[in-house]
Design a protein around this motif. Structure first.
Motif, PDB file in Angstrom:
ATOM      1  N   SER A 252      31.365 -46.691 -12.517  1.00  0.00           N
ATOM      2  CA  SER A 252      31.254 -46.873 -13.967  1.00  0.00           C
ATOM      3  C   SER A 252      32.565 -46.624 -14.706  1.00  0.00           C
ATOM      4  CB  SER A 252      30.159 -45.950 -14.537  1.00  0.00           C
ATOM      5  OG  SER A 252      30.462 -44.585 -14.260  1.00  0.00           O
ATOM      6  N   ARG A 253      33.441 -45.769 -14.160  1.00  0.00           N
ATOM      7  CA  ARG A 253      34.707 -45.503 -14.845  1.00  0.00           C
ATOM      8  C   ARG A 253      35.614 -46.724 -14.851  1.00  0.00           C
ATOM      9  NH1 ARG A 253      38.820 -44.535 -11.213  1.00  0.00           N
ATOM     10  NH2 ARG A 253      38.181 -44.304  -9.019  1.00  0.00           N
ATOM     11  N   ARG A 254      35.351 -47.676 -13.950  1.00  0.00           N
ATOM     12  CA  ARG A 254      36.161 -48.898 -13.912  1.00  0.00           C
ATOM     13  C   ARG A 254      35.646 -49.959 -14.883  1.00  0.00           C
ATOM     14  NH1 ARG A 254      39.093 -48.480  -8.951  1.00  0.00           N
ATOM     15  NH2 ARG A 254      38.080 -47.100  -7.441  1.00  0.00           N
ATOM     16  N   TRP A 255      34.383 -49.853 -15.284  1.00  0.00           N
ATOM     17  CA  TRP A 255      33.766 -50.882 -16.123  1.00  0.00           C
ATOM     18  C   TRP A 255      33.921 -50.544 -17.609  1.00  0.00           C
ATOM     19  CZ3 TRP A 255      32.716 -55.268 -13.957  1.00  0.00           C
ATOM     20  CH2 TRP A 255      32.224 -55.338 -12.654  1.00  0.00           C
ATOM     21  N   THR A 468      39.700 -53.783 -15.848  1.00  0.00           N
ATOM     22  CA  THR A 468      41.134 -54.031 -15.759  1.00  0.00           C
ATOM     23  C   THR A 468      41.858 -52.729 -15.451  1.00  0.00           C
ATOM     24  OG1 THR A 468      43.083 -54.876 -16.925  1.00  0.00           O
ATOM     25  CG2 THR A 468      41.429 -53.730 -18.251  1.00  0.00           C
ATOM     26  N   GLY A 469      42.935 -52.838 -14.681  1.00  0.00           N
ATOM     27  CA  GLY A 469      43.736 -51.663 -14.374  1.00  0.00           C
ATOM     28  C   GLY A 469      44.860 -51.426 -15.352  1.00  0.00           C
ATOM     29  N   ASP A 470      45.044 -52.364 -16.278  1.00  0.00           N
ATOM     30  CA  ASP A 470      46.111 -52.231 -17.273  1.00  0.00           C
ATOM     31  C   ASP A 470      45.672 -51.266 -18.382  1.00  0.00           C
ATOM     32  OD1 ASP A 470      47.342 -53.270 -20.023  1.00  0.00           O
ATOM     33  OD2 ASP A 470      48.749 -53.792 -18.420  1.00  0.00           O
ATOM     34  N   ARG A 471      46.433 -50.198 -18.567  1.00  0.00           N
ATOM     35  CA  ARG A 471      46.037 -49.162 -19.508  1.00  0.00           C
ATOM     36  C   ARG A 471      45.929 -49.671 -20.941  1.00  0.00           C
ATOM     37  NH1 ARG A 471      43.398 -44.666 -18.773  1.00  0.00           N
ATOM     38  NH2 ARG A 471      44.718 -44.248 -16.954  1.00  0.00           N
TER      39      ARG A 471
END
Length: 580
Positions: A252-255, A468-471
Motif C-alpha cells: 500500500s505504501r507504493r500505491w 511512481t518512484g519519483d518523489r
C-alpha cells in the motif's frame, strides 16, 4: 366421410397452430401492455396510435407468413422470425429487459467473446432454443383452411413481413437509435440488426488529427497504463488485513489511491476506446473520432509504444482486434503482444506482468498499454481449481456476488498487481492502474455493458491508483488525491499521460479541463451505447456517486473476520501455475 375427416384435421391443425403462435407472441413480448398503458397515461396519444398501428401491421404480416400455403415461403420467414424471437427472449432471461440497437453495436464489437458469454449466461440458452423450436414448428405447420388461397394473396403474403421490419427501422432511425421499446420481437431484432449493419458499413469517419503540441522532457522514462477487466472498486482494498486483496495491501505504501473512480464507459470496448483515443467528455463524439491516439502522442514524445492484450486468445478470427482497435491503429504500435498461445485464463495475467517487466527492463523511453484478463466472465476460469483464497474472502463479498468473482480478484488481480508494483517501482517509472468497468450482480441482469434505461451505476465504478518512484511526482499525485478523491474518472487519465510524456501543462489545458495531476471540477459520469455518433449527437451519460462504493468498502473491512484471518500468508497457490 373423407371430407368430414379432412375438416376435422384442418380444424385441429388450425387450433394447434394458433395456440403455438399465440404462446410464442405472449412469451416473447411481455412489455406490450405496460407500454400502451404508459403512453396513454402520459397523454402521448399520437405515439400510442403509431405504436398500435405498427403492432397491427406486425400481426397481419406474421399471420400472412405463417399461414402461407407454400411451405417454402413459410420456412423462408420461419427461420429469421424465430431467431429474432428467441434472441429477444434469451436476452430477457439474462438481462431482465429487452435489447436496443446500442446493445447490438456492443455485441458486434465484442463478438469474439461469444464463447465466454455463452458459458456465463448458459441459463438463458436452453429457454431461447426452446422458443426457437416452438416458433419454427408453429410457422412450418400446414395452414389448414388457408391452403387454397388465391395467387394474388400469395404474392402479397410472401413479402408482408418486410413491412413491419422496414417501419420499425424507420422509427428507430427517426428517434436516433431509440423507439424500439416493446416493438414486436418477431421483427424488431431483424430491423435493428439491419439498421446496425447499414450504419456500421456506411458510416464515414474523419481522419485523425496529427499531434500539434511540442513535447519537452518527460516526467517519467517509462509510463505504464494497466487496464484490468471487470474489477469494481469496492473489491480492491488497500487496508492491511483485508481478505480479498491482501497482497496489494501489503504494497500500500507504493500505491497512490484515488479511491473509487468512474470509468469512461460501462463496456470494455467503450472504455478502452475512449482511453486510447484520448477522448474528452465535453466534446465526446468529435474527440473520439478526431483526437490523436495515445500512440501518436507517445511516439511524438519519443516513446517506444507497446500494447499487451491478455484476452487475445479468445478472439477466434485471425488477425481480429478488439475494443474498436483497427489495423490502422495497430500499425502505429511498435510492439504488439497478443497472448494467444493457448494458455489457461488464470495464467494470462502472470504472463502479462512478465511482458511488462521485460519491456521496462530494456531501459529506453517506453509507453505500455496493457489489457488484463482480470475477472472476465466466466469468473471461475480466472483462478486455478487448487487456489484457496483467504478464508475470510467469502464473508467480505457483497451479497449476491458469486464467490468465484472474489477468487478471480484474489488470484488474477491481487497477486499480479502486487508483483508488478513491487518489481517496477523505479524512480523513472510511473504506473496507472484502473479497470475498464465495474460489475452489477443483481439476478437476471447483465453484469455490465447495459444500454439505455437498463444501466446500473455499479457498472461504472472502478479502482484508480498510481504508483511512481519519483518523489516530486508522488507529492503531486498525493496532493491531487486530497482535492479530487471521489471525483476521479477515466477522462482525467488522458491529460495525465500527456504531462507524464513531457507535454506542457499549459498546452494540455488548452484541450483538457481535468487531470490526476491537477484538478477535476466536473462530477463523475460515464457513457453507454453509441460513442461514435452513429444515431445522434447526444451521448447517454450516467451520473455516479463513488462515495457509495467507498462506504461499502469500509463496511467490508469492519466486518472482516477476527483472529488473523485476511492475512496474505493464508493464500495457497496452485503449484502448476506460474507464480511471482
Amino acid at each position: 366421410m373423407a371430407g368430414l375427416a379432412k375438416l376435422r384435421v384442418d380444424r385441429g391443425l388450425l387450433a394447434v397452430k394458433l395456440a403455438l403462435l399465440a404462446g410464442v407472441l405472449v412469451l416473447t413480448n411481455p412489455g406490450v401492455g405496460a407500454r400502451m398503458v404508459f403512453l396513454a397515461t402520459d397523454n402521448r396519444l399520437l405515439t400510442l396510435l403509431i405504436f398500435s398501428g405498427l403492432w397491427l401491421c406486425a400481426l397481419a404480416a406474421m399471420a400472412a407468413a405463417a399461414f402461407h400455403p407454400r411451405p417454402g415461403v413459410r420456412l423462408l420467414w420461419a427461420v429469421p422470425v424465430s431467431v429474432a424471437g428467441a434472441a429477444a427472449y434469451g436476452y430477457h432471461v439474462a438481462q431482465g429487459a429487452e435489447f436496443f440497437i446500442y446493445d447490438l453495436l456492443n455485441f458486434w464489437s465484442a463478438r469474439h467473446e461469444v464463447g465466454r458469454a455463452a458459458t456465463f449466461f448458459a441459463n438463458a440458452i436452453i429457454p431461447a432454443v426452446a422458443v426457437f423450436a416452438v416458433s419454427l414448428l408453429a410457422f412450418a405447420m400446414p395452414p389448414g383452411f388457408f391452403s387454397s388461397a388465391g395467387g394474388h394473396w400469395k404474392r402479397l403474403a410472401a413479402i408482408a413481413p418486410v413491412a413491419p421490419i422496414l417501419l420499425i427501422a424507420l422509427v428507430v432511425l427517426y428517434r436516433q437509435g431509440k423507439g424500439s421499446e416493446a416493438m414486436p420481437k418477431q421483427f424488431a431484432p431483424l430491423a435493428l440488426a439491419s439498421l446496425a449493419s447499414y450504419k456500421i458499413n456506411t458510416a464515414a469517419f474523419p481522419e485523425r488529427q496529427p499531434v500539434r503540441m511540442s513535447p519537452g522532457k518527460p516526467l517519467s522514462r517509462a509510463v505504464v497504463m494497466i487496464v484490468d477487466e471487470s474489477i469494481r472498486a469496492d473489491f480492491i482494498n488497500l487496508t492491511p488485513g483485508n481478505a480479498l486483496t491482501p497482497q496489494m495491501a501489503a504494497e500500500s505504501r507504493r500505491w497512490i489511491d484515488f479511491g473509487p473512480a468512474v470509468s469512461a464507459g460501462n463496456c470494455s470496448n467503450i472504455s478502452n476506446a475512449l482511453l486510447r483515443f484520448m477522448a474528452r467528455r465535453d466534446d465526446l463524439f468529435h474527440s473520439v473520432l478526431t483526437s490523436p491516439t495515445v500512440w501518436q502522442y507517445a511516439r511524438a514524445a519519443g516513446f517506444r509504444t507497446v500494447y499487451i492484450d491478455a484476452q487475445a486468445g479468445f478472439i477466434r478470427v485471425y488477425g481480429k482486434l478488439q475494443n474498436f482497435m483497427t489495423p490502422g491503429e495497430a500499425v502505429g504500435i511498435d510492439r504488439l503482444h497478443k497472448l494467444d498461445s493457448g494458455r489457461p485464463a488464470h495464467a494470462l495475467d502472470d504472463e502479462l506482468v512478465n511482458l511488462v517487466l521485460d519491456e521496462l527492463a530494456a531501459g529506453d523511453r517506453v509507453f505500455i498499454y496493457a489489457n488484463k484478463n482480470g475477472a472476465h466472465f466466466p469468473y471461475q476460469d480466472n483462478a486455478p481449481p487448487a487456489f484457496t483464497p483467504d478464508p475470510g474472502a467469502d464473508a467480505a463479498m457483497e451479497a449476491g456476488a458469486p464467490a468465484s468473482y472474489g477468487r478471480a480478484i484474489s488470484w488474477s488481480t491481487d497477486r499480479t498487481m502486487a508483483r508488478l508494483v513491487r518489481e517496477s517501482s523505479n524512480d523513472d517509472t510511473t504506473l496507472i492502474y484502473t479497470s475498464d468497468h465495474g460489475q452489477h450482480f443483481s439476478p437476471n441482469r447483465l453484469t455490465h455493458c447495459s444500454a439505455l434505461g437498463n444501466v446500473d451505476p455499479q457498472e461504472g465504478i472502478v479502482p484508480l491508483m498510481v504508483a511512481t518512484g519519483d518523489r516530486s511526482l508522488q507529492e503531486r499525485f498525493v496532493a491531487a488525491t486530497r482535492r479530487i478523491r471521489g471525483r476521479a474518472s477515466h477522462f482525467a487519465i488522458a491529460p495525465t499521460l500527456l504531462e507524464l510524456m513531457g507535454y506542457s501543462p499549459a498546452d494540455i489545458a488548452g484541450i483538457y479541463t481535468e487531470s490526476l495531476l491537477d484538478d477535476i471540477r466536473e462530477p463523475p459520469r460515464f457513457v453507454s451505447g453509441d460513442i461514435f455518433g452513429l444515431f445522434g449527437q447526444r451521448p447517454a451519460w450516467h451520473d455516479v456517486d463513488p462515495a457509495v462504493q467507498e462506504r461499502r468498502a469500509k463496511d467490508m473491512v469492519s466486518n472482516a473476520p477476527p483472529d488473523g484471518l485476511g492475512r496474505g500468508d493464508a493464500i495457497t497457490q496452485a503449484p502448476a501455475t506460474p507464480t511471482p
